[in-house]
Design a protein around this motif. Structure first.
Motif, mmCIF file in Angstrom:
data_model
loop_
_atom_site.group_PDB
_atom_site.id
_atom_site.type_symbol
_atom_site.label_atom_id
_atom_site.label_comp_id
_atom_site.label_asym_id
_atom_site.label_seq_id
_atom_site.Cartn_x
_atom_site.Cartn_y
_atom_site.Cartn_z
ATOM 1 N N ILE A 1 12.314 11.677 -5.535
ATOM 2 C CA ILE A 1 11.238 10.852 -4.994
ATOM 3 C C ILE A 1 11.028 9.667 -5.933
ATOM 4 C CG2 ILE A 1 8.804 10.781 -4.344
ATOM 5 C CD1 ILE A 1 9.025 13.857 -3.943
ATOM 6 N N PRO A 2 11.417 8.473 -5.503
ATOM 7 C CA PRO A 2 11.255 7.311 -6.396
ATOM 8 C C PRO A 2 9.826 6.761 -6.367
ATOM 9 C CG PRO A 2 12.339 6.641 -4.374
ATOM 10 C CD PRO A 2 12.131 8.128 -4.281
ATOM 11 N N PHE A 3 9.385 6.279 -7.506
ATOM 12 C CA PHE A 3 8.096 5.617 -7.631
ATOM 13 C C PHE A 3 8.331 4.225 -8.193
ATOM 14 C CE2 PHE A 3 7.149 10.111 -8.072
ATOM 15 C CZ PHE A 3 6.107 10.260 -7.164
ATOM 16 N N ARG A 4 7.743 3.245 -7.545
ATOM 17 C CA ARG A 4 7.792 1.880 -8.056
ATOM 18 C C ARG A 4 6.578 1.684 -8.939
ATOM 19 N NH1 ARG A 4 9.281 -2.206 -3.304
ATOM 20 N NH2 ARG A 4 8.542 -3.531 -4.959
ATOM 21 N N TYR A 5 6.730 0.891 -9.986
ATOM 22 C CA TYR A 5 5.592 0.606 -10.849
ATOM 23 C C TYR A 5 5.721 -0.809 -11.383
ATOM 24 C CZ TYR A 5 8.852 1.526 -14.653
ATOM 25 O OH TYR A 5 9.925 1.488 -15.488
ATOM 26 N N PHE A 6 4.586 -1.390 -11.693
ATOM 27 C CA PHE A 6 4.552 -2.718 -12.278
ATOM 28 C C PHE A 6 4.544 -2.569 -13.796
ATOM 29 C CE2 PHE A 6 2.126 -6.123 -14.261
ATOM 30 C CZ PHE A 6 2.891 -7.215 -13.886
ATOM 31 N N CYS A 7 5.398 -3.318 -14.461
ATOM 32 C CA CYS A 7 5.458 -3.255 -15.916
ATOM 33 C C CYS A 7 5.051 -4.591 -16.532
ATOM 34 C CB CYS A 7 6.864 -2.887 -16.355
ATOM 35 S SG CYS A 7 7.027 -2.556 -18.099
ATOM 36 N N PHE A 8 5.623 -5.667 -16.071
ATOM 37 C CA PHE A 8 5.288 -6.988 -16.593
ATOM 38 C C PHE A 8 5.879 -8.054 -15.686
ATOM 39 C CE2 PHE A 8 9.345 -5.885 -18.479
ATOM 40 C CZ PHE A 8 10.096 -7.032 -18.277
ATOM 41 N N HIS A 9 5.379 -9.254 -15.856
ATOM 42 C CA HIS A 9 5.982 -10.414 -15.201
ATOM 43 C C HIS A 9 6.845 -11.116 -16.225
ATOM 44 C CE1 HIS A 9 4.296 -10.691 -11.234
ATOM 45 N NE2 HIS A 9 3.098 -10.426 -11.701
#
Length: 177
Positions: free
Chosen positions: A152-160
């Motif tokens: 089950i993949p999870f997307r996450y925000f890390c940085f711009h």
């Protein structure tokens, strides 16, 4: 080596870029023209100068019938306590990670490369690719590949990744500040 006669593609793995280069000279042609970090040269530098003591680096390559490499997925295995992570071959110097692909059909091979890495890195319970462009075809293909494995993949925000475009001239730059 994994070989599936139904699609006539072969998957192999190497532990270092030098061995890969000696076996697959054409693999160097998979490098991106847009980003230096999407090149085998970049991965080789990372392994040589940053991860030189790491024996858990792998370069997974899918080849076509003519034994030309069409997809390359450089990975590492990190063990921290009970967690085993399959991670992209990247670090904080990498502004953008991506597998190297030779065309659209190569995206279909990413799930096979992922499957081989999970088999190779037994007991891994996390797969992490960073930093990636969430809008790229490679990112979407990796998500599909992870789902195809039953994970089950999870997307996450890390940085711009902030940057300033090169100005046409110095005066315009100063006026825009």
């Amino acid at each position: 080596m994994l070989n599936n006669d139904t699609d006539k593609h072969t998957v192999r793995a190497w532990s270092d870029a030098a061995s890969l280069r000696s076996d697959y000279l054409e693999a160097w042609q998979l490098s991106s023209k847009e980003h230096f970090e999407n090149s085998i040269e970049w991965f080789e530098l990372l392994q040589k100068h940053v991860f030189s003591d790491d024996s858990h680096t792998r370069y997974y390559v899918a080849s076509d019938q003519a034994i030309r490499p069409i997809a390359l997925l450089p990975l590492r295995l990190i063990t921290q306590g009970w967690t085993k992570q399959i991670k992209s071959l990247s670090n904080f110097y990498t502004s953008l990670y991506s597998p190297l692909l030779a065309g659209v059909e190569a995206r279909n091979q990413l799930h096979r490369l992922l499957a081989e890495s999970v088999k190779d890195f037994k007991g891994a319970n996390v797969i992490r690719f960073a930093p990636m462009d969430a809008e790229s075809h490679e990112f979407k293909s990796l998500l599909e590949g992870i789902r195809a494995l039953g994970w089950i993949p999870f997307r996450y925000f890390c940085f711009h990744n902030w940057y300033l475009k090169n100005p046409d001239n110095w005066n315009d730059y100063l006026q825009g500040r």
